[in-house]
Design a protein around this motif. Structure first.
Motif, short mmCIF file in Angstrom:
data_model
loop_
_atom_site.label_atom_id
_atom_site.label_comp_id
_atom_site.label_asym_id
_atom_site.label_seq_id
_atom_site.Cartn_x
_atom_site.Cartn_y
_atom_site.Cartn_z
N MET A 1 0.88 -5.56 -24.71
CA MET A 1 1.19 -4.85 -23.47
C MET A 1 0.57 -3.46 -23.49
SD MET A 1 4.92 -4.07 -21.74
CE MET A 1 5.63 -5.32 -22.75
N PHE A 2 0.65 -2.79 -24.63
CA PHE A 2 0.06 -1.47 -24.74
C PHE A 2 -1.46 -1.53 -24.59
CE2 PHE A 2 -1.78 1.84 -27.50
CZ PHE A 2 -1.38 2.95 -26.77
N LYS A 3 -2.07 -2.55 -25.20
CA LYS A 3 -3.53 -2.66 -25.15
C LYS A 3 -4.04 -3.14 -23.80
CE LYS A 3 -4.01 -5.08 -28.91
NZ LYS A 3 -4.59 -5.77 -30.06
N ASP A 4 -3.18 -3.71 -22.97
CA ASP A 4 -3.60 -4.18 -21.65
C ASP A 4 -3.55 -3.11 -20.58
OD1 ASP A 4 -4.17 -6.69 -22.55
OD2 ASP A 4 -2.32 -7.61 -21.81
N THR A 5 -3.07 -1.92 -20.91
CA THR A 5 -2.99 -0.87 -19.89
C THR A 5 -4.33 -0.48 -19.27
OG1 THR A 5 -3.01 0.85 -21.59
CG2 THR A 5 -0.86 0.12 -20.78
N GLN B 1 -9.69 5.44 -18.73
CA GLN B 1 -10.27 6.06 -17.53
C GLN B 1 -10.41 7.57 -17.72
OE1 GLN B 1 -11.58 4.58 -14.94
NE2 GLN B 1 -12.08 6.48 -13.91
N ALA B 2 -9.42 8.21 -18.31
CA ALA B 2 -9.51 9.65 -18.58
C ALA B 2 -10.65 9.94 -19.54
CB ALA B 2 -8.18 10.16 -19.14
N THR C 1 0.80 -1.23 0.00
CA THR C 1 0.00 0.00 0.00
C THR C 1 0.83 1.28 0.00
OG1 THR C 1 -0.19 -0.13 2.40
CG2 THR C 1 -1.98 -1.10 1.10
N SER C 2 2.09 1.20 0.42
CA SER C 2 2.91 2.40 0.47
C SER C 2 3.52 2.76 -0.89
CB SER C 2 4.03 2.22 1.50
OG SER C 2 4.87 1.17 1.11
N ILE C 3 3.37 1.90 -1.88
CA ILE C 3 3.96 2.14 -3.21
C ILE C 3 2.89 2.72 -4.12
CG2 ILE C 3 5.10 1.07 -5.18
CD1 ILE C 3 6.15 -1.07 -3.32
N ASP C 4 3.32 3.64 -4.97
CA ASP C 4 2.43 4.29 -5.93
C ASP C 4 1.78 3.25 -6.86
OD1 ASP C 4 1.38 6.49 -7.52
OD2 ASP C 4 2.95 6.00 -8.98
N PRO C 5 0.47 3.36 -7.12
CA PRO C 5 -0.20 2.38 -8.00
C PRO C 5 0.42 2.28 -9.39
CG PRO C 5 -1.83 3.70 -6.85
CD PRO C 5 -0.50 4.30 -6.53
N MET C 6 0.90 3.39 -9.93
CA MET C 6 1.53 3.34 -11.26
C MET C 6 2.79 2.49 -11.22
SD MET C 6 1.54 4.15 -14.42
CE MET C 6 0.73 5.65 -14.90
N GLY D 1 -6.61 1.81 -9.58
CA GLY D 1 -6.68 3.26 -9.38
C GLY D 1 -5.76 4.09 -10.24
N VAL D 2 -5.15 3.50 -11.25
CA VAL D 2 -4.28 4.28 -12.14
C VAL D 2 -5.16 4.91 -13.21
CG1 VAL D 2 -2.39 4.17 -13.80
CG2 VAL D 2 -2.31 2.77 -11.73
#
Length: 143
Positions: free
Chosen positions: A81-85, A98-99, A8-13, A92-93
């Motif tokens: 890999m690009f399409k799996d983002t 999402q944008a 939990t202390s690491i950034d989700p990205m 939560g990224v």
């Protein structure tokens, strides 16, 4: 999801990048292994008969032949890999899709936002597929 809740202390990205890296590195390592195994044993024997060093054998004989067999699969994984983002939304990224959904929700224009996301994915992945195709042709065996 496990890594996100375990660290939990690491950034989700950062978690997303590390997990995607681990996930795809396992597949790509198998592609490399298969490519190296596809090189005929006669090539190894010929290198030994010519008294080539181990390094020279790898650099001049094995790797160039293995690349021919691995380029199509590696290109496929790069595009995948690009399409799996968009799966990163689960932790939560905020990424492209999402944008687009957030923009659509704020302006009540989902069709335009999601269509633009699709066009961006196409514009980013199609040139990659063309590049991989050209690389395949360049590395192809010639008679």
């Amino acid at each position: 999801m496990f890594a996100y809740f375990a660290f939990t202390s690491i950034d989700p990205m950062t978690i997303g990048i590390v997990i995607f890296g681990i996930h795809y590195s396992t597949y790509m390592s198998e592609v490399y292994r298969a490519g190296i195994e596809a090189v005929p044993t006669g090539q190894w024997e010929a290198s030994t008969a010519l008294s080539m060093s181990r390094t020279r054998t790898w650099v001049a004989v094995i790797i160039p032949q293995a690349l021919r067999a691995t380029v199509p699969a590696l290109g496929n994984y790069a595009i995948s890999m690009f399409k799996d983002t968009p799966f990163l939304v689960a932790i939560g990224v905020v990424e492209l899709v999402q944008a687009g959904l957030e923009f659509g929700g704020n302006h009540f224009r989902y069709i335009e936002a999601i269509t633009l996301c699709g066009v961006i994915f196409l514009v980013a992945s199609y040139p990659t597929s063309l590049l991989v195709g050209r690389l395949e042709k360049r590395l192809a065996f010639t008679n």
